[in-house]
Design a protein around this motif. Structure first.
Motif, mmCIF file in Angstrom:
data_model
loop_
_atom_site.group_PDB
_atom_site.id
_atom_site.type_symbol
_atom_site.label_atom_id
_atom_site.label_comp_id
_atom_site.label_asym_id
_atom_site.label_seq_id
_atom_site.Cartn_x
_atom_site.Cartn_y
_atom_site.Cartn_z
ATOM 1 N N PRO A 95 -17.218 28.708 -0.668
ATOM 2 C CA PRO A 95 -16.919 27.893 0.488
ATOM 3 C C PRO A 95 -17.296 26.417 0.557
ATOM 4 O O PRO A 95 -16.833 25.727 1.158
ATOM 5 C CB PRO A 95 -17.770 28.929 1.527
ATOM 6 N N VAL A 96 -18.339 26.406 -0.415
ATOM 7 C CA VAL A 96 -18.782 24.872 -0.510
ATOM 8 C C VAL A 96 -17.714 24.019 -1.050
ATOM 9 O O VAL A 96 -17.433 22.801 -0.473
ATOM 10 C CB VAL A 96 -20.109 24.963 -1.243
ATOM 11 N N VAL A 97 -17.333 24.619 -2.166
ATOM 12 C CA VAL A 97 -16.228 23.695 -2.928
ATOM 13 C C VAL A 97 -15.090 23.737 -1.959
ATOM 14 O O VAL A 97 -14.289 22.618 -1.813
ATOM 15 C CB VAL A 97 -15.876 24.411 -4.114
ATOM 16 N N GLY A 98 -14.626 24.745 -1.373
ATOM 17 C CA GLY A 98 -13.217 24.629 -0.449
ATOM 18 C C GLY A 98 -13.707 23.708 0.746
ATOM 19 O O GLY A 98 -12.635 23.171 1.161
ATOM 20 N N GLY A 99 -14.666 23.757 1.177
ATOM 21 C CA GLY A 99 -14.949 22.620 2.423
ATOM 22 C C GLY A 99 -15.032 21.184 1.883
ATOM 23 O O GLY A 99 -14.362 20.206 2.795
ATOM 24 N N ILE A 100 -15.286 20.915 0.814
ATOM 25 C CA ILE A 100 -15.055 19.519 0.087
ATOM 26 C C ILE A 100 -13.898 19.289 0.095
ATOM 27 O O ILE A 100 -13.334 18.103 0.300
ATOM 28 C CB ILE A 100 -16.168 19.490 -0.969
ATOM 29 N N LEU A 101 -12.882 20.059 -0.637
ATOM 30 C CA LEU A 101 -11.672 19.832 -0.714
ATOM 31 C C LEU A 101 -10.912 19.723 0.768
ATOM 32 O O LEU A 101 -9.995 18.715 0.687
ATOM 33 C CB LEU A 101 -11.142 20.993 -1.487
ATOM 34 N N PHE A 102 -11.241 20.621 1.688
ATOM 35 C CA PHE A 102 -10.634 20.380 2.756
ATOM 36 C C PHE A 102 -10.941 18.975 3.725
ATOM 37 O O PHE A 102 -9.724 18.532 3.909
ATOM 38 C CB PHE A 102 -11.104 21.275 3.643
ATOM 39 N N PHE A 103 -12.284 18.746 3.598
ATOM 40 C CA PHE A 103 -12.428 17.384 4.431
ATOM 41 C C PHE A 103 -11.920 16.215 3.701
ATOM 42 O O PHE A 103 -11.408 15.444 4.164
ATOM 43 C CB PHE A 103 -14.028 17.241 4.285
ATOM 44 N N PHE A 104 -11.588 16.353 2.182
ATOM 45 C CA PHE A 104 -11.090 15.366 1.501
ATOM 46 C C PHE A 104 -9.488 15.089 1.922
ATOM 47 O O PHE A 104 -8.970 14.031 1.855
ATOM 48 C CB PHE A 104 -11.237 15.319 -0.041
ATOM 49 N N VAL A 105 -9.047 16.296 1.849
ATOM 50 C CA VAL A 105 -7.479 16.263 2.178
ATOM 51 C C VAL A 105 -7.397 15.666 3.681
ATOM 52 O O VAL A 105 -6.408 14.989 3.940
ATOM 53 C CB VAL A 105 -7.087 17.928 1.996
ATOM 54 N N MET A 106 -8.163 16.092 4.558
ATOM 55 C CA MET A 106 -7.952 15.726 6.014
ATOM 56 C C MET A 106 -8.296 14.120 5.980
ATOM 57 O O MET A 106 -7.381 13.389 6.660
ATOM 58 C CB MET A 106 -8.634 16.566 6.905
ATOM 59 N N GLY A 107 -9.280 13.907 5.361
ATOM 60 C CA GLY A 107 -9.573 12.266 5.198
ATOM 61 C C GLY A 107 -8.347 11.364 4.726
ATOM 62 O O GLY A 107 -8.036 10.312 5.309
ATOM 63 N N THR A 108 -8.010 11.866 3.547
ATOM 64 C CA THR A 108 -6.908 10.924 3.026
ATOM 65 C C THR A 108 -5.510 11.129 3.838
ATOM 66 O O THR A 108 -4.761 10.052 3.743
ATOM 67 C CB THR A 108 -6.544 11.589 1.488
ATOM 68 N N LEU A 109 -5.023 12.267 4.251
ATOM 69 C CA LEU A 109 -4.060 12.497 5.169
ATOM 70 C C LEU A 109 -4.092 11.567 6.470
ATOM 71 O O LEU A 109 -3.120 10.799 6.533
ATOM 72 C CB LEU A 109 -4.003 13.953 5.642
ATOM 73 N N LEU A 110 -5.176 11.457 6.978
ATOM 74 C CA LEU A 110 -5.316 10.783 8.292
ATOM 75 C C LEU A 110 -5.355 9.260 8.084
ATOM 76 O O LEU A 110 -4.636 8.285 8.564
ATOM 77 C CB LEU A 110 -6.689 11.035 8.983
ATOM 78 N N ARG A 111 -5.980 8.814 6.938
ATOM 79 C CA ARG A 111 -5.743 7.467 6.346
ATOM 80 C C ARG A 111 -4.334 6.890 5.836
ATOM 81 O O ARG A 111 -4.126 6.009 6.433
ATOM 82 C CB ARG A 111 -6.892 7.384 5.170
ATOM 83 N N THR A 112 -3.670 7.705 5.501
ATOM 84 C CA THR A 112 -2.183 7.685 5.031
ATOM 85 C C THR A 112 -1.631 7.332 6.323
ATOM 86 O O THR A 112 -0.777 6.463 6.506
ATOM 87 C CB THR A 112 -1.620 8.711 4.112
ATOM 88 N N SER A 113 -1.655 8.493 7.361
ATOM 89 C CA SER A 113 -0.853 8.387 8.273
ATOM 90 C C SER A 113 -1.163 7.472 9.487
ATOM 91 O O SER A 113 -0.184 6.897 10.009
ATOM 92 C CB SER A 113 -0.896 9.697 9.162
ATOM 93 N N PHE A 114 -2.318 7.015 9.572
ATOM 94 C CA PHE A 114 -2.736 5.975 10.484
ATOM 95 C C PHE A 114 -2.891 4.380 10.322
ATOM 96 O O PHE A 114 -3.378 3.865 11.069
ATOM 97 C CB PHE A 114 -4.191 6.442 11.351
ATOM 98 N N SER A 115 -2.529 4.270 9.058
ATOM 99 C CA SER A 115 -2.616 2.810 8.641
ATOM 100 C C SER A 115 -1.329 2.018 8.513
ATOM 101 O O SER A 115 -0.301 2.620 8.547
ATOM 102 C CB SER A 115 -3.389 3.011 7.298
ATOM 103 N N ASP A 116 -1.502 0.837 8.606
ATOM 104 C CA ASP A 116 -0.238 -0.116 8.294
ATOM 105 C C ASP A 116 0.100 0.109 6.962
ATOM 106 O O ASP A 116 -0.663 -0.223 6.147
ATOM 107 C CB ASP A 116 -0.689 -1.390 8.544
ATOM 108 N N PRO A 117 1.159 0.510 6.516
ATOM 109 C CA PRO A 117 1.741 0.710 4.845
ATOM 110 C C PRO A 117 1.977 -0.617 4.316
ATOM 111 O O PRO A 117 2.150 -0.674 3.070
ATOM 112 C CB PRO A 117 2.847 1.491 5.048
ATOM 113 N N GLY A 118 1.878 -1.790 4.969
ATOM 114 C CA GLY A 118 2.317 -2.979 4.445
ATOM 115 C C GLY A 118 3.481 -3.633 4.888
ATOM 116 O O GLY A 118 4.254 -4.248 4.338
ATOM 117 N N VAL A 119 3.546 -3.595 6.254
ATOM 118 C CA VAL A 119 4.753 -4.358 6.986
ATOM 119 C C VAL A 119 4.766 -5.693 6.908
ATOM 120 O O VAL A 119 3.563 -6.297 7.227
ATOM 121 C CB VAL A 119 4.766 -3.685 8.454
ATOM 122 N N LEU A 120 5.885 -6.212 6.481
ATOM 123 C CA LEU A 120 6.020 -7.569 6.401
ATOM 124 C C LEU A 120 6.452 -8.244 7.887
ATOM 125 O O LEU A 120 7.205 -7.621 8.615
ATOM 126 C CB LEU A 120 7.228 -8.133 5.411
#
Length: 396
Positions: A95-120
């Protein structure tokens, strides 16, 4: 959170400039204060904004919510029904390893979805009119003619990057010559720097500013999916050894659901991770790979000018380099004396409308030079030759 869409953007309002002195009978307290508006409130692209412009997403976000549900439900069932049994029978590290993977997945997903991708940023009417005049004059000089009729500018320009000729295409919506590797997203209606693709699963475009987080998201999601699938099967096998296979399935129906979801997801997720690993190692984008921009079929001398010729260097450039700042300043305040980009009509602005806008701006400029000074900002629509020099020097 209040979402904001891409509404029409206003030109300089010269009517606000008073042409007569105020009467002594007028009270200054009666003047209404105009609330300052932020740039995300009048953003011309098809985007949604939350948290006062801090979060930027595409308008179609239904598939993104499906992604969240699948990850949260599958992981939640795993931690609730499988991890207690596995922690006792095998090791508490599961469960420790699974929790680390889960929080890393959610963090990178939200960072990708909520940010400016480079709009000109789009060109203002003044910048677009000036660019068209420059191109029209250059064409007349090259052809030896100076016709009075209006002609649209050419669609491409050429720059040399590391010995390779790269074409800069003109965007009729944003009124700019797109820099190398940029492309216009038809769903978000924005030109995106180093455009990779529009991903409905993350609810955003994937470009220069969020590509590394997208790659880390799909890579970590691959590990999480394989991790959950492997230990769910282990859980079922251990229970079946005690009570039989059918009884094990009856005792843990959540494990069956997790195994089905992971089994049908793991192939596409792992395959997507492998594909983007190949793209990073060769310093390409999905858009370039699909179009075959640097394919040998186009000629022996056709090569990728952005590749460093080394897999490790290409990976470091894509994943470890500094993140460039956002160019659209979506939380900045709109200045009353700053010309704003004109809103497109049906996603495409034709050149006839551009000519009328330039004539209108030219007439307004004669009466309100103090309120709107064109050329104050060297945006991507105003100093186009500089794009080629910048990208040739940096070899992005």
């Amino acid at each position: 959170m209040t979402p904001g869409g891409g509404g029409p953007m206003k030109d300089c309002e010269y009517s606000q400039i008073s042409t007569h002195s105020s009467s002594p009978m007028e009270s200054p307290h009666k003047k209404k204060k105009i609330a300052a508006r932020r740039k995300w409130e009048v953003f011309p692209g098809r985007n949604k904004f939350f948290c006062n412009g801090r979060i930027m997403m595409a308008r179609q976000t239904g598939v993104f919510y499906l992604t969240l549900v699948l990850i949260l439900v599958t992981s939640g069932l795993f931690f609730a029904f499988d991890c207690p049994y596995l922690a006792v029978k095998i090791t508490p590290a599961i469960p420790v390893v699974g929790g680390i993977l889960f929080f890393f997945v959610m963090g990178t997903l939200l960072r990708t979805s909520f940010s400016d991708p480079g709009v000109l940023p789009r060109a203002t009417p003044d910048e677009a009119a000036d660019l068209e005049r420059q191109i029209g004059n250059a064409e007349d000089i090259a052809n030896g003619t100076s016709s009075g009729g209006y002609r649209p500018p050419p669609r491409t320009r050429e720059v040399i990057i590391n010995g390779q000729t790269v074409k800069l295409k003109y965007c009729f919506t944003c009124k700019i010559f797109r820099p190398p590797r940029a492309s216009h997203c038809s769903l978000c209606d924005n030109c995106v720097e180093r455009f990779d693709h529009h991903c409905p699963w993350v609810g955003n475009c994937v470009g220069k500013r969020n590509y590394r987080f997208f790659y880390m998201f799909i890579l970590s999601l691959s590990f999480l999916t394989v991790f959950i699938f492997a230990f769910v099967i282990t859980h079922v096998i251990l229970r079946s050894q005690q009570t039989g296979f059918l009884n094990a399935l009856k005792d843990s129906p959540a494990s069956v659901l997790e195994a089905v979801v992971c089994f049908f997801s793991v192939w596409s997720i792992v395959g997507l991770s492998g594909f983007h690993t190949y793209l990073i190692s060769s310093n390409q984008t999905t858009n370039e790979d699909i179009k075959g921009s640097w394919s040998n079929k186009r000629g022996k001398e056709n090569y990728n000018p952005y590749s460093y010729g080394n897999i490790i260097t290409n990976c470091c450039a894509a994943l470890c380099g500094p993140i460039s700042p956002s160019l659209i300043d979506r939380r900045g305040f709109i200045q009353p004396d700053t010309p704003q980009p004109a809103a497109p009509t049906n996603g495409i602005t034709m050149y006839g409308a551009t000519q009328s806008q330039s004539n209108m701006v030219r007439g307004q400029r004669q009466h309100g030079e103090a309120a709107c000074h064109h050329g104050q900002s060297l945006g991507p629509g105003f100093s186009q030759e500089s794009w080629g020099r910048i990208y040739a020097a940096q070899a992005l």
